[in-house]
Design a protein around this motif. Structure first.
Motif, PDB file in Angstrom:
ATOM      1  N   ILE A  51       0.880  -1.159   0.000  1.00  0.00           N
ATOM      2  CA  ILE A  51       0.000   0.000   0.000  1.00  0.00           C
ATOM      3  C   ILE A  51       0.918   1.210   0.000  1.00  0.00           C
ATOM      4  N   THR A  52       0.581   2.209  -0.807  1.00  0.00           N
ATOM      5  CA  THR A  52       1.368   3.433  -0.856  1.00  0.00           C
ATOM      6  C   THR A  52       0.618   4.508  -0.069  1.00  0.00           C
TER       7      THR A  52
ATOM      8  N   VAL B  22      -0.121  10.718  -7.006  1.00  0.00           N
ATOM      9  CA  VAL B  22       0.263  10.878  -8.415  1.00  0.00           C
ATOM     10  C   VAL B  22       0.240  12.357  -8.749  1.00  0.00           C
ATOM     11  N   PRO B  23       1.364  12.993  -9.008  1.00  0.00           N
ATOM     12  CA  PRO B  23       2.711  12.447  -8.864  1.00  0.00           C
ATOM     13  C   PRO B  23       3.048  12.265  -7.386  1.00  0.00           C
ATOM     14  N   ALA B  24       3.902  11.301  -7.115  1.00  0.00           N
ATOM     15  CA  ALA B  24       4.237  10.923  -5.737  1.00  0.00           C
ATOM     16  C   ALA B  24       4.834  12.097  -4.960  1.00  0.00           C
ATOM     17  N   GLN B  25       4.204  12.403  -3.825  1.00  0.00           N
ATOM     18  CA  GLN B  25       4.665  13.490  -2.952  1.00  0.00           C
ATOM     19  C   GLN B  25       4.672  12.980  -1.514  1.00  0.00           C
ATOM     20  N   GLY B  26       5.855  12.775  -0.962  1.00  0.00           N
ATOM     21  CA  GLY B  26       5.967  12.311   0.416  1.00  0.00           C
ATOM     22  C   GLY B  26       5.398  10.924   0.613  1.00  0.00           C
ATOM     23  N   CYS B  27       5.656  10.029  -0.321  1.00  0.00           N
ATOM     24  CA  CYS B  27       5.064   8.691  -0.279  1.00  0.00           C
ATOM     25  C   CYS B  27       6.028   7.632   0.240  1.00  0.00           C
ATOM     26  N   ALA B  28       5.467   6.608   0.842  1.00  0.00           N
ATOM     27  CA  ALA B  28       6.225   5.440   1.276  1.00  0.00           C
ATOM     28  C   ALA B  28       5.360   4.205   1.045  1.00  0.00           C
ATOM     29  N   ASN B  29       6.005   3.106   0.684  1.00  0.00           N
ATOM     30  CA  ASN B  29       5.307   1.838   0.458  1.00  0.00           C
ATOM     31  C   ASN B  29       5.436   0.958   1.693  1.00  0.00           C
TER      32      ASN B  29
ATOM     33  N   LEU C 222       3.173   9.956   9.261  1.00  0.00           N
ATOM     34  CA  LEU C 222       1.879   9.850   8.578  1.00  0.00           C
ATOM     35  C   LEU C 222       0.691  10.106   9.508  1.00  0.00           C
ATOM     36  N   ASN C 223       0.914  10.041  10.814  1.00  0.00           N
ATOM     37  CA  ASN C 223      -0.189  10.165  11.766  1.00  0.00           C
ATOM     38  C   ASN C 223      -0.895  11.515  11.618  1.00  0.00           C
ATOM     39  N   HIS C 224      -2.166  11.464  11.287  1.00  0.00           N
ATOM     40  CA  HIS C 224      -2.996  12.653  11.043  1.00  0.00           C
ATOM     41  C   HIS C 224      -2.381  13.581  10.000  1.00  0.00           C
ATOM     42  N   ASP C 225      -1.624  13.001   9.049  1.00  0.00           N
ATOM     43  CA  ASP C 225      -1.020  13.785   7.972  1.00  0.00           C
ATOM     44  C   ASP C 225      -1.096  13.038   6.643  1.00  0.00           C
ATOM     45  N   LEU C 226      -2.026  12.120   6.518  1.00  0.00           N
ATOM     46  CA  LEU C 226      -2.168  11.298   5.316  1.00  0.00           C
ATOM     47  C   LEU C 226      -3.140  11.969   4.341  1.00  0.00           C
ATOM     48  N   THR C 227      -2.672  12.180   3.101  1.00  0.00           N
ATOM     49  CA  THR C 227      -3.496  12.821   2.083  1.00  0.00           C
ATOM     50  C   THR C 227      -3.751  11.921   0.889  1.00  0.00           C
TER      51      THR C 227
END
Length: 137
Positions: A36-37, A44-51, A69-74
């Motif tokens: 899961i990303t 898209v385009p990937a900004q601050g992403c982790a798999n 990512l806690n309370h910062d996931l978009t």
């Protein structure tokens, strides 16, 4: 003489690299975990992403190395064939209004998402603290 030894060492390292790369490319697809990303920006385009590897039905809290990512996931990208649930609280607490269900696809949580593919869009930008995924059987 030292230049010759340096060049010989470089040649030995360079000739070993293709064999190592070839071994990595022959890894069977079945041994690669689906991911899961999760993104603090857009997927898209990937900004601050982790798999993150999907471990079926496991609850994953945004703590430790995932606390960014806690309370910062978009943005979220769920692989096809999977269903993932985002939760507002740690521990995958599934009380009403505390979750959003996502099936395979790419999501911008700023725009809201339809929970499980039905109903009005649910606002979930910067709200998640944990997630759980499983296969669609």
């Amino acid at each position: 003489m030292s230049l010759f030894i340096s060049m010989l060492s470089l040649l030995a390292v360079a000739s070993a690299a293709p064999a190592e790369l070839g071994a990595r490319l022959t890894t069977p697809i079945s041994t690669i975990s689906p991911v899961i990303t999760l993104c603090t920006g857009l997927p898209v385009p990937a900004q601050g992403c982790a798999n993150f590897a999907i471990i079926s039905d496991a609850c994953v809290d945004f703590t430790g190395g995932k606390s960014v990512l806690n309370h910062d996931l978009t943005g979220v990208k769920v692989p096809f064939g999977f269903i993932c649930t985002l939760f507002r609280d740690f521990g995958c607490n599934d009380s009403p209004g505390n979750e959003v269900i996502l099936t395979g696809g790419t999501y911008n949580l700023e725009q809201g998402v339809t929970n499980g593919g039905g109903g009005p869009p649910v606002a979930f930008d910067n709200a998640a603290s944990s997630f759980s995924c499983s296969t669609l059987d």
